[in-house]
Write an enzyme that holds these catalytic residues in place. Structure first.
Site, PDB file in Angstrom:
ATOM      1  N   TRP A  14       0.834  -1.207   0.000  1.00 35.96           N
ATOM      2  CA  TRP A  14       0.000   0.000   0.000  1.00 35.96           C
ATOM      3  C   TRP A  14       0.869   1.258   0.000  1.00 35.96           C
ATOM      4  O   TRP A  14       1.309   1.707   1.067  1.00 35.96           O
ATOM      5  CB  TRP A  14      -0.910   0.021   1.246  1.00 35.96           C
ATOM      6  CG  TRP A  14      -1.843  -1.138   1.309  1.00 35.96           C
ATOM      7  CD1 TRP A  14      -3.042  -1.240   0.656  1.00 35.96           C
ATOM      8  CD2 TRP A  14      -1.690  -2.347   2.066  1.00 35.96           C
ATOM      9  NE1 TRP A  14      -3.628  -2.440   0.950  1.00 35.96           N
ATOM     10  CE2 TRP A  14      -2.834  -3.144   1.816  1.00 35.96           C
ATOM     11  CE3 TRP A  14      -0.710  -2.842   2.920  1.00 35.96           C
ATOM     12  CZ2 TRP A  14      -3.022  -4.395   2.395  1.00 35.96           C
ATOM     13  CZ3 TRP A  14      -0.886  -4.087   3.497  1.00 35.96           C
ATOM     14  CH2 TRP A  14      -2.035  -4.857   3.229  1.00 35.96           C
ATOM     15  N   HIS A  58      -6.939   1.596   2.606  1.00 38.13           N
ATOM     16  CA  HIS A  58      -7.989   0.584   2.461  1.00 38.13           C
ATOM     17  C   HIS A  58      -9.042   0.806   3.552  1.00 38.13           C
ATOM     18  O   HIS A  58      -8.856   1.655   4.429  1.00 38.13           O
ATOM     19  CB  HIS A  58      -7.411  -0.843   2.514  1.00 38.13           C
ATOM     20  CG  HIS A  58      -6.501  -1.122   3.678  1.00 38.13           C
ATOM     21  ND1 HIS A  58      -5.899  -2.329   3.884  1.00 38.13           N
ATOM     22  CD2 HIS A  58      -6.084  -0.339   4.717  1.00 38.13           C
ATOM     23  CE1 HIS A  58      -5.149  -2.290   4.982  1.00 38.13           C
ATOM     24  NE2 HIS A  58      -5.261  -1.101   5.497  1.00 38.13           N
ATOM     25  N   ARG A  76      -4.190   5.786  -2.781  1.00 35.27           N
ATOM     26  CA  ARG A  76      -2.879   5.152  -2.890  1.00 35.27           C
ATOM     27  C   ARG A  76      -1.976   5.995  -3.769  1.00 35.27           C
ATOM     28  O   ARG A  76      -2.404   6.480  -4.822  1.00 35.27           O
ATOM     29  CB  ARG A  76      -3.009   3.749  -3.456  1.00 35.27           C
ATOM     30  CG  ARG A  76      -3.748   2.879  -2.471  1.00 35.27           C
ATOM     31  CD  ARG A  76      -3.695   1.432  -2.810  1.00 35.27           C
ATOM     32  NE  ARG A  76      -4.589   0.707  -1.901  1.00 35.27           N
ATOM     33  CZ  ARG A  76      -4.905  -0.562  -2.029  1.00 35.27           C
ATOM     34  NH1 ARG A  76      -4.390  -1.258  -3.023  1.00 35.27           N
ATOM     35  NH2 ARG A  76      -5.707  -1.139  -1.168  1.00 35.27           N
ATOM     36  N   GLN A  88     -13.725   1.153  -1.806  1.00 30.53           N
ATOM     37  CA  GLN A  88     -13.741  -0.237  -1.370  1.00 30.53           C
ATOM     38  C   GLN A  88     -14.980  -0.498  -0.532  1.00 30.53           C
ATOM     39  O   GLN A  88     -15.613   0.423  -0.025  1.00 30.53           O
ATOM     40  CB  GLN A  88     -12.516  -0.544  -0.493  1.00 30.53           C
ATOM     41  CG  GLN A  88     -11.210  -0.618  -1.247  1.00 30.53           C
ATOM     42  CD  GLN A  88     -10.100  -1.228  -0.388  1.00 30.53           C
ATOM     43  OE1 GLN A  88     -10.167  -1.228   0.846  1.00 30.53           O
ATOM     44  NE2 GLN A  88      -9.063  -1.721  -1.047  1.00 30.53           N
ATOM     45  N   VAL A 101      -5.288 -11.431   8.255  1.00 32.15           N
ATOM     46  CA  VAL A 101      -6.139 -12.637   8.187  1.00 32.15           C
ATOM     47  C   VAL A 101      -5.269 -13.890   8.164  1.00 32.15           C
ATOM     48  O   VAL A 101      -4.124 -13.863   7.713  1.00 32.15           O
ATOM     49  CB  VAL A 101      -7.067 -12.624   6.940  1.00 32.15           C
ATOM     50  CG1 VAL A 101      -8.266 -11.732   7.173  1.00 32.15           C
ATOM     51  CG2 VAL A 101      -6.308 -12.238   5.691  1.00 32.15           C
ATOM     52  N   ALA A 111     -13.281 -11.785   7.154  1.00 31.47           N
ATOM     53  CA  ALA A 111     -13.242 -10.427   6.619  1.00 31.47           C
ATOM     54  C   ALA A 111     -12.984 -10.511   5.125  1.00 31.47           C
ATOM     55  O   ALA A 111     -12.445 -11.506   4.633  1.00 31.47           O
ATOM     56  CB  ALA A 111     -12.145  -9.609   7.297  1.00 31.47           C
TER      57      ALA A 111
END
Ligand code: DAH
Length: 362
Positions: free
Chosen positions: A171, A191, A217, A231, A274, A330
């Site tokens: 990112w 994000h 970004r 998003q 995650v 998620a």
């Protein structure tokens, strides 16, 4: 010649003179009614009321009448003059009024070609975003928004992306050179994932939210990258949430978004927040899945539509919950990417170029 006129008037009786005035008035009224513009009104005024006009000539001639006749004819002629001046003014106003009326309510000419009116409509990205929120809304996910100017800690740190962690390279970031409440560093969120932390910090499970929003970004733009994009983050945390729930939920989403036949594929991937991390793909809705000329899947048969995974247990426990008891999934998807797939748009930059020729196609 003037003498001859006088001579004739001289011999005019009172009744003749009065009849003449009445005739002048009648004729003048009739011709005034046919005057349609300012030029015609002016010509009429000269002819009837002007220095050598018909009425003036009568008034000039009364000097030769005897006193009584003179008074009667003089009064009649003066009254006629006033009447006609009033009629002129009334006609002028009527014409002006008619001109205005005509302007306001031009008669309907049904043979004229139509003047198309283009109704406005939603931007394709807005429409896609609403579709996404509707689908998750029907599955019980509440839509929540968060800040676009975010703390490094939420955007990265608490998502298990510490400073100098190589994952930060995923990112490229716009940093902000100011502080809020003495807290730094600030940035434009890259994000919508930081809302996972903000929300879990304040809301105990069960949690089911979607978070729409703009992200930024610092990157060179090309057909698939923009420095700003939208998003939607998806977060579900509860007792016993499993990867099967993730797959089932996103499969249902894909079916509603891209068609009832859609199948989904989870591919291994990596995101620090995650474990396991996956990439979700849907089978191509545009071709049988093997057409190399297909602009949507280019022959691969699969379209990646989002990153996802099981919420890392450290994230659950950092917000104060028992990670043995509560688990969650998620996901995060790019709205423009989904709009591109859904509407067959090949260059993301066209969405925000504000070219009406493009936008009117939707
Ligand atoms: N935040 C990620 C990105 O912007 C996308 C993402 C991946 C979000 C995995 C998630 C997730 O919630 O589980 O690239």
């Amino acid at each position: 010649m003037a003498g001859a006129t006088t001579h004739r008037l001289l011999r005019m009786s009172d009744r003749d003179a009065l009849a003449r005035v009445a005739a002048i008035v009648d004729e003048a009224r009739a011709s005034l009614a046919t005057a349609e513009d300012e030029a015609a009104l002016e010509a009429w005024r000269t002819r009837v009321l002007g220095r050598s006009g018909a009425l003036t000539r009568v008034l000039r001639g009364i000097g030769s009448l005897d006193a009584e006749d003179r008074r009667a004819v003089g009064q009649a002629a003066n009254a006629a003059k006033e009447t006609l001046e009033g009629a002129l003014e009334a006609r002028r106003m009527a014409l002006e009024h008619a001109a205005l009326e005509h302007h306001a309510t031009a008669p309907l000419d049904v043979t004229l070609p139509g003047r198309p009116r283009r109704p406005g409509h939603l931007h394709p990205v807005t429409r896609t975003l609403r579709d996404i929120l509707d689908i998750f809304g029907r599955m019980g996910f509440a839509a929540i928004e968060g800040p676009e100017v975010e703390l490094d800690d939420y955007n990265f740190g608490r998502l298990r992306i510490p400073e100098h962690h190589p994952a930060r390279d995923m990112w490229d970031t716009f940093w902000i050179d100011e502080e809020v409440d003495g807290r730094t560093p600030l940035l434009l969120r890259t994000h919508t994932s930081p809302m996972q932390i903000r929300y879990l910090d304040r809301h105990a499970p069960p949690v089911r939210i979607v978070v729409p929003g703009r992200c930024y970004r610092y990157e060179a733009t090309d057909a698939t990258h923009e420095w700003m994009m939208q998003q939607v983050e998806v977060l579900a945390v509860d007792e016993g949430v499993s990867l099967a729930d993730l797959k089932g939920t996103l499969q249902e989403f894909a079916r509603q978004m891209f068609g009832p036949e859609r199948r989904v594929l989870l591919r291994n991937s990596y995101f620090p927040f995650v474990e396991p991390g996956v990439e979700l793909a849907v089978d191509c809705f545009n071709c049988p899945g093997d057409d190399p000329r297909c602009p949507v899947c280019r022959g691969s048969g699969w379209l990646e539509i989002m990153g996802a995974g099981m919420v890392h247990p450290e994230i659950v426990s950092a917000s104060g919950y028992d990670a043995e008891r509560y688990t969650g999934f998620a996901a995060g998807m790019g709205v423009e990417r989904i709009a591109m797939l859904k509407y067959g748009v090949e260059d993301i930059r066209t969405f925000y170029a504000n070219d009406l020729r493009f936008l009117r196609q939707f």
